[in-house]
Design a protein around this motif. Sequence first.
Motif, PDB file in Angstrom:
ATOM      1  N   ILE A 100       0.823  -1.214   0.000  1.00  0.00           N
ATOM      2  CA  ILE A 100       0.000   0.000   0.000  1.00  0.00           C
ATOM      3  C   ILE A 100       0.853   1.258   0.000  1.00  0.00           C
ATOM      4  O   ILE A 100       0.589   2.199  -0.745  1.00  0.00           O
ATOM      5  N   THR A 101       1.905   1.291   0.826  1.00  0.00           N
ATOM      6  CA  THR A 101       2.742   2.492   0.857  1.00  0.00           C
ATOM      7  C   THR A 101       3.550   2.652  -0.427  1.00  0.00           C
ATOM      8  O   THR A 101       4.033   3.756  -0.714  1.00  0.00           O
ATOM      9  N   SER A 102       3.675   1.574  -1.203  1.00  0.00           N
ATOM     10  CA  SER A 102       4.391   1.707  -2.478  1.00  0.00           C
ATOM     11  C   SER A 102       3.565   2.478  -3.505  1.00  0.00           C
ATOM     12  O   SER A 102       4.058   2.790  -4.596  1.00  0.00           O
ATOM     13  N   SER A 103       2.323   2.838  -3.164  1.00  0.00           N
ATOM     14  CA  SER A 103       1.512   3.671  -4.050  1.00  0.00           C
ATOM     15  C   SER A 103       1.884   5.146  -3.923  1.00  0.00           C
ATOM     16  O   SER A 103       1.433   5.970  -4.718  1.00  0.00           O
ATOM     17  N   THR A 104       2.729   5.485  -2.936  1.00  0.00           N
ATOM     18  CA  THR A 104       3.116   6.882  -2.707  1.00  0.00           C
ATOM     19  C   THR A 104       3.677   7.565  -3.955  1.00  0.00           C
ATOM     20  O   THR A 104       3.269   8.683  -4.290  1.00  0.00           O
ATOM     21  N   PRO A 105       4.637   6.949  -4.691  1.00  0.00           N
ATOM     22  CA  PRO A 105       5.179   7.628  -5.878  1.00  0.00           C
ATOM     23  C   PRO A 105       4.116   7.943  -6.930  1.00  0.00           C
ATOM     24  O   PRO A 105       4.194   8.985  -7.594  1.00  0.00           O
ATOM     25  N   ALA A 242       9.464  16.535  -8.188  1.00  0.00           N
ATOM     26  CA  ALA A 242       8.730  15.708  -7.234  1.00  0.00           C
ATOM     27  C   ALA A 242       8.354  14.346  -7.791  1.00  0.00           C
ATOM     28  O   ALA A 242       8.449  13.324  -7.101  1.00  0.00           O
ATOM     29  N   SER A 243       7.920  14.299  -9.046  1.00  0.00           N
ATOM     30  CA  SER A 243       7.468  13.030  -9.616  1.00  0.00           C
ATOM     31  C   SER A 243       8.615  12.040  -9.767  1.00  0.00           C
ATOM     32  O   SER A 243       8.440  10.834  -9.563  1.00  0.00           O
ATOM     33  N   SER A 244       9.807  12.518 -10.102  1.00  0.00           N
ATOM     34  CA  SER A 244      10.969  11.633 -10.201  1.00  0.00           C
ATOM     35  C   SER A 244      11.474  11.236  -8.825  1.00  0.00           C
ATOM     36  O   SER A 244      11.859  10.084  -8.588  1.00  0.00           O
ATOM     37  N   GLY A 245      11.478  12.192  -7.886  1.00  0.00           N
ATOM     38  CA  GLY A 245      11.962  11.918  -6.541  1.00  0.00           C
ATOM     39  C   GLY A 245      11.170  10.842  -5.831  1.00  0.00           C
ATOM     40  O   GLY A 245      11.717  10.052  -5.055  1.00  0.00           O
ATOM     41  N   GLY A 246       9.874  10.787  -6.098  1.00  0.00           N
ATOM     42  CA  GLY A 246       9.033   9.788  -5.445  1.00  0.00           C
ATOM     43  C   GLY A 246       9.438   8.363  -5.743  1.00  0.00           C
ATOM     44  O   GLY A 246       9.161   7.449  -4.958  1.00  0.00           O
ATOM     45  N   LEU A 247      10.112   8.153  -6.866  1.00  0.00           N
ATOM     46  CA  LEU A 247      10.507   6.796  -7.261  1.00  0.00           C
ATOM     47  C   LEU A 247      11.436   6.161  -6.231  1.00  0.00           C
ATOM     48  O   LEU A 247      11.431   4.942  -6.042  1.00  0.00           O
ATOM     49  N   PHE A 248      12.218   6.980  -5.536  1.00  0.00           N
ATOM     50  CA  PHE A 248      13.181   6.446  -4.566  1.00  0.00           C
ATOM     51  C   PHE A 248      12.505   5.897  -3.314  1.00  0.00           C
ATOM     52  O   PHE A 248      13.140   5.236  -2.505  1.00  0.00           O
ATOM     53  N   PHE A 249      11.217   6.179  -3.174  1.00  0.00           N
ATOM     54  CA  PHE A 249      10.441   5.611  -2.073  1.00  0.00           C
ATOM     55  C   PHE A 249      10.421   4.087  -2.150  1.00  0.00           C
ATOM     56  O   PHE A 249      10.233   3.403  -1.151  1.00  0.00           O
ATOM     57  N   PHE A 250      10.656   3.543  -3.349  1.00  0.00           N
ATOM     58  CA  PHE A 250      10.626   2.088  -3.531  1.00  0.00           C
ATOM     59  C   PHE A 250      11.808   1.380  -2.874  1.00  0.00           C
ATOM     60  O   PHE A 250      11.799   0.156  -2.764  1.00  0.00           O
TER      61      PHE A 250
END
Length: 291
Positions: A100-105, A242-250
């Motif tokens: 579920i938290t992987s939906s953040t990006p 922001a959209s690219s940075g979110g990828l590192f959440f993975f």
Amino acid sequence: MNKTLLGSIYLALASSIWGGMYVVVKIVVSVIPPLELVWMRYLVAMVSLLVVSFITRQKWRIHKRDLLIIIAIGIIGNTISIVAQETGTMLSSAQMGAIITSSTPAFMVIFARLILQERLTLKKGFSICLATIGVLLIVGADQVDLSSKLGGISLLVAALTWALMSVLVKRVPSEYSQIMVTTYSILVALIVLTPFVLPRLQAINISQLSHPAIWGGLLYLGIVSTAGGFLLWNRGLQMLNASSGGLFFFFQPVVGTLLGWLILGENIGLTFWTGSIFILIGVILVIKEKK
């Protein structure tokens, strides 16, 4: 060092730190309830941030026009998102939390388009798809316990609000240091949480707090995960869109799974390494993307 690469390192480090956080939260939350735990970790983080601020001689002046965005970051990200995340971690399985938290990006891409008018390129979309597939392979979507509905809803709220907060960070003027922004936003969260937490503190078993696993976990959550992680994440977001940075959440579920294997002896198979490769390819595409 290249700005994009440095920002990528900051974001990867922050997500890796948070990858180990779920194991710690799972242990500490058995003694300290989620709301009180968030409040305590913020107290620890505030002390450590003030020490760093004193050493580095930070400037604390902030313009009135920028107060609203700092307050919004504190309430949306540091209060609602973190309380929802720790509540969801307590109520649901680690696998459900990872999925579920992987939906953040994905949410970050949407908010970045709506709030910052960032252009969604084909490469960004492809990167997020690759990384999402990687996460699903790692955690095993077929093993999710759907009976933990309340925990799942709480984790979804956490993902949504964290994505919104991460995009709002991009609206903070670059003249302010990330130490100042992080400290002020945590202070906002403490002010909001204190009236709810103080009447509940007496219910905590004080004797259990002396256990090394509990106070050690609290120090990790306050100093490393909150103060260090938030500083790295906010700083990294200032260097990438922001959209690219979110990828590192993975990186979060990858590190969490690795730590489970190294520390807890949990088994990981071919799907973990396959998923990690998908995530790595997605991240490399973002790093190589021309500004």
